[in-house]
Write a protein that holds these residues in place. Structure first.
Motif, PDB file in Angstrom:
ATOM      1  N   TYR A 230       0.814  -1.211   0.000  1.00 46.66           N
ATOM      2  CA  TYR A 230       0.000   0.000   0.000  1.00 46.66           C
ATOM      3  C   TYR A 230       0.852   1.267   0.000  1.00 46.66           C
ATOM      4  CZ  TYR A 230      -3.351   3.581   1.073  1.00 46.66           C
ATOM      5  OH  TYR A 230      -4.085   4.739   1.017  1.00 46.66           O
ATOM      6  N   ARG A 231       1.964   1.249   0.715  1.00 46.05           N
ATOM      7  CA  ARG A 231       2.807   2.448   0.792  1.00 46.05           C
ATOM      8  C   ARG A 231       3.354   2.845  -0.576  1.00 46.05           C
ATOM      9  NH1 ARG A 231       5.251  -1.707   3.831  1.00 46.05           N
ATOM     10  NH2 ARG A 231       7.148  -2.561   2.941  1.00 46.05           N
ATOM     11  N   THR A 232       3.558   1.865  -1.464  1.00 40.89           N
ATOM     12  CA  THR A 232       4.026   2.223  -2.809  1.00 40.89           C
ATOM     13  C   THR A 232       2.885   2.818  -3.626  1.00 40.89           C
ATOM     14  OG1 THR A 232       3.686   0.005  -3.731  1.00 40.89           O
ATOM     15  CG2 THR A 232       5.847   0.496  -2.787  1.00 40.89           C
ATOM     16  N   ARG A 233       1.682   2.283  -3.448  1.00 42.80           N
ATOM     17  CA  ARG A 233       0.520   2.861  -4.137  1.00 42.80           C
ATOM     18  C   ARG A 233       0.282   4.282  -3.637  1.00 42.80           C
ATOM     19  NH1 ARG A 233      -3.347   1.561  -7.426  1.00 42.80           N
ATOM     20  NH2 ARG A 233      -2.769  -0.633  -7.418  1.00 42.80           N
ATOM     21  N   GLN A 234       0.344   4.477  -2.324  1.00 42.80           N
ATOM     22  CA  GLN A 234       0.116   5.793  -1.739  1.00 42.80           C
ATOM     23  C   GLN A 234       1.149   6.799  -2.279  1.00 42.80           C
ATOM     24  OE1 GLN A 234       0.394   5.778   2.558  1.00 42.80           O
ATOM     25  NE2 GLN A 234      -0.782   7.671   2.757  1.00 42.80           N
ATOM     26  N   THR A 235       2.411   6.396  -2.317  1.00 47.07           N
ATOM     27  CA  THR A 235       3.465   7.259  -2.856  1.00 47.07           C
ATOM     28  C   THR A 235       3.208   7.568  -4.326  1.00 47.07           C
ATOM     29  OG1 THR A 235       5.078   6.323  -1.303  1.00 47.07           O
ATOM     30  CG2 THR A 235       5.965   7.455  -3.242  1.00 47.07           C
ATOM     31  N   ALA A 236       2.909   6.537  -5.103  1.00 47.04           N
ATOM     32  CA  ALA A 236       2.690   6.717  -6.545  1.00 47.04           C
ATOM     33  C   ALA A 236       1.484   7.600  -6.824  1.00 47.04           C
ATOM     34  CB  ALA A 236       2.515   5.362  -7.217  1.00 47.04           C
ATOM     35  N   GLU A 237       0.425   7.466  -6.043  1.00 46.24           N
ATOM     36  CA  GLU A 237      -0.759   8.289  -6.273  1.00 46.24           C
ATOM     37  C   GLU A 237      -0.467   9.766  -6.021  1.00 46.24           C
ATOM     38  OE1 GLU A 237      -3.775   6.319  -3.940  1.00 46.24           O
ATOM     39  OE2 GLU A 237      -4.223   4.909  -5.581  1.00 46.24           O
ATOM     40  N   ILE A 238       0.357  10.051  -5.027  1.00 49.98           N
ATOM     41  CA  ILE A 238       0.757  11.446  -4.772  1.00 49.98           C
ATOM     42  C   ILE A 238       1.600  11.959  -5.939  1.00 49.98           C
ATOM     43  CG2 ILE A 238       2.155  12.947  -3.299  1.00 49.98           C
ATOM     44  CD1 ILE A 238       1.270  11.043  -0.945  1.00 49.98           C
ATOM     45  N   ILE A 239       2.583  11.170  -6.354  1.00 47.21           N
ATOM     46  CA  ILE A 239       3.442  11.563  -7.475  1.00 47.21           C
ATOM     47  C   ILE A 239       2.608  11.733  -8.745  1.00 47.21           C
ATOM     48  CG2 ILE A 239       5.293  10.751  -9.010  1.00 47.21           C
ATOM     49  CD1 ILE A 239       6.507   9.380  -6.484  1.00 47.21           C
ATOM     50  N   ASN A 240       1.678  10.838  -8.944  1.00 48.83           N
ATOM     51  CA  ASN A 240       0.902  10.786 -10.174  1.00 48.83           C
ATOM     52  C   ASN A 240      -0.245  11.797 -10.227  1.00 48.83           C
ATOM     53  OD1 ASN A 240       0.418   9.649 -12.722  1.00 48.83           O
ATOM     54  ND2 ASN A 240      -1.064   8.210 -11.896  1.00 48.83           N
ATOM     55  N   SER A 241      -0.507  12.494  -9.160  1.00 45.85           N
ATOM     56  CA  SER A 241      -1.645  13.424  -9.144  1.00 45.85           C
ATOM     57  C   SER A 241      -1.518  14.508 -10.217  1.00 45.85           C
ATOM     58  CB  SER A 241      -1.814  14.047  -7.762  1.00 45.85           C
ATOM     59  OG  SER A 241      -0.688  14.828  -7.428  1.00 45.85           O
ATOM     60  N   SER A 242      -0.310  14.817 -10.627  1.00 51.79           N
ATOM     61  CA  SER A 242      -0.095  15.816 -11.684  1.00 51.79           C
ATOM     62  C   SER A 242      -0.089  15.216 -13.079  1.00 51.79           C
ATOM     63  CB  SER A 242       1.249  16.519 -11.463  1.00 51.79           C
ATOM     64  OG  SER A 242       1.271  17.156 -10.217  1.00 51.79           O
ATOM     65  N   PHE A 243       0.041  13.899 -13.184  1.00 50.71           N
ATOM     66  CA  PHE A 243       0.246  13.274 -14.489  1.00 50.71           C
ATOM     67  C   PHE A 243      -0.932  12.430 -14.964  1.00 50.71           C
ATOM     68  CE2 PHE A 243       4.439  13.349 -12.269  1.00 50.71           C
ATOM     69  CZ  PHE A 243       4.966  14.421 -12.965  1.00 50.71           C
ATOM     70  N   GLN A 244      -1.579  11.746 -14.048  1.00 56.67           N
ATOM     71  CA  GLN A 244      -2.661  10.814 -14.389  1.00 56.67           C
ATOM     72  C   GLN A 244      -2.185   9.705 -15.330  1.00 56.67           C
ATOM     73  OE1 GLN A 244      -5.416  11.071 -12.513  1.00 56.67           O
ATOM     74  NE2 GLN A 244      -4.272  12.769 -11.627  1.00 56.67           N
ATOM     75  N   SER A 245      -0.975   9.201 -15.080  1.00 54.49           N
ATOM     76  CA  SER A 245      -0.435   8.082 -15.845  1.00 54.49           C
ATOM     77  C   SER A 245      -1.029   6.782 -15.304  1.00 54.49           C
ATOM     78  CB  SER A 245       1.087   8.036 -15.711  1.00 54.49           C
ATOM     79  OG  SER A 245       1.666   9.225 -16.185  1.00 54.49           O
ATOM     80  N   PRO A 246      -1.113   5.748 -16.133  1.00 53.97           N
ATOM     81  CA  PRO A 246      -1.617   4.467 -15.616  1.00 53.97           C
ATOM     82  C   PRO A 246      -0.651   3.869 -14.594  1.00 53.97           C
ATOM     83  CG  PRO A 246      -1.010   4.282 -17.948  1.00 53.97           C
ATOM     84  CD  PRO A 246      -0.818   5.708 -17.554  1.00 53.97           C
ATOM     85  N   LEU A 247      -1.210   3.273 -13.544  1.00 60.29           N
ATOM     86  CA  LEU A 247      -0.431   2.573 -12.519  1.00 60.29           C
ATOM     87  C   LEU A 247      -0.581   1.078 -12.749  1.00 60.29           C
ATOM     88  CD1 LEU A 247      -1.427   4.480  -9.242  1.00 60.29           C
ATOM     89  CD2 LEU A 247       0.601   4.837 -10.644  1.00 60.29           C
ATOM     90  N   PHE A 248       0.531   0.370 -12.729  1.00 64.85           N
ATOM     91  CA  PHE A 248       0.513  -1.081 -12.873  1.00 64.85           C
ATOM     92  C   PHE A 248       1.220  -1.703 -11.680  1.00 64.85           C
ATOM     93  CE2 PHE A 248       0.196   0.415 -17.249  1.00 64.85           C
ATOM     94  CZ  PHE A 248      -0.884  -0.342 -17.703  1.00 64.85           C
ATOM     95  N   GLU A 249       0.574  -2.660 -11.060  1.00 70.17           N
ATOM     96  CA  GLU A 249       1.129  -3.339  -9.886  1.00 70.17           C
ATOM     97  C   GLU A 249       1.862  -4.600 -10.327  1.00 70.17           C
ATOM     98  OE1 GLU A 249      -1.001  -5.701  -6.387  1.00 70.17           O
ATOM     99  OE2 GLU A 249      -1.417  -3.543  -6.309  1.00 70.17           O
ATOM    100  N   ASP A 250       3.026  -4.836  -9.728  1.00 74.01           N
ATOM    101  CA  ASP A 250       3.798  -6.038 -10.022  1.00 74.01           C
ATOM    102  C   ASP A 250       4.529  -6.479  -8.761  1.00 74.01           C
ATOM    103  OD1 ASP A 250       5.879  -7.886 -11.008  1.00 74.01           O
ATOM    104  OD2 ASP A 250       5.280  -7.179 -12.994  1.00 74.01           O
ATOM    105  N   VAL A 251       4.269  -7.694  -8.308  1.00 74.40           N
ATOM    106  CA  VAL A 251       4.858  -8.193  -7.060  1.00 74.40           C
ATOM    107  C   VAL A 251       6.369  -8.400  -7.161  1.00 74.40           C
ATOM    108  CG1 VAL A 251       2.713  -9.260  -6.289  1.00 74.40           C
ATOM    109  CG2 VAL A 251       4.359 -10.616  -7.591  1.00 74.40           C
ATOM    110  N   ARG A 252       6.899  -8.471  -8.376  1.00 67.80           N
ATOM    111  CA  ARG A 252       8.340  -8.698  -8.527  1.00 67.80           C
ATOM    112  C   ARG A 252       9.169  -7.522  -8.021  1.00 67.80           C
ATOM    113  NH1 ARG A 252       8.530 -10.110 -14.715  1.00 67.80           N
ATOM    114  NH2 ARG A 252       6.964  -8.452 -14.627  1.00 67.80           N
TER     115      ARG A 252
END
Length: 127
Positions: free
Chosen positions: A58-80
């Motif tokens: 979740y902490r990576t999603r939370q970080t990415a959503e903050i970073i991405n708030s200006s871009f609206q780029s697609p987020l892809f999750e990968d356990v690797r």
């Protein structure tokens, strides 16, 4: 193609110096972590990422959503690209470091993985 790598912001468990790689553990960004994510976003403003990959934590999603708030780029999750599985879930980082101190790169703690294992799965993701 340019690849930019960043880590999640400071978390509640970082503050407690505890190990966690469990995607359901209640680990969230601290105020410091939110600020760190905003700082990363400001440095990327001219890059406009086309896609953002995150781990299952979740902490990576939370970080990415903050970073991405200006871009609206697609987020892809990968356990690797998830954090190192230390085998010391919820226990002090110092305890984990003591266990691997004799051979930090290849020691596989009970229930965990070696740093070589981490390298292998991350390289698999990059390939």
């Amino acid at each position: 193609m340019e690849i930019i790598v960043t880590r999640h912001g400071h978390t509640t468990w970082n503050a407690l110096q505890l190990c966690t790689s469990d995607p359901v553990a209640p680990v969230f960004l601290t105020d410091k972590g939110v600020l760190q994510a905003k700082e990363v976003a400001s440095t990327l403003i001219d890059c406009r990422p086309r896609v953002i990959f995150i781990s299952d934590l979740y902490r990576t999603r939370q970080t990415a959503e903050i970073i991405n708030s200006s871009f609206q780029s697609p987020l892809f999750e990968d356990v690797r690209i998830s954090d190192h599985k230390t085998g010391h879930e919820g226990r002090p980082v110092s305890e984990f470091l003591k266990v691997i101190s004799h051979d930090p790169l290849s020691t596989i703690p009970d229930g965990g993985e070696s740093y070589y294992d981490v390298k292998k799965r991350v390289l698999n993701f990059i390939d």
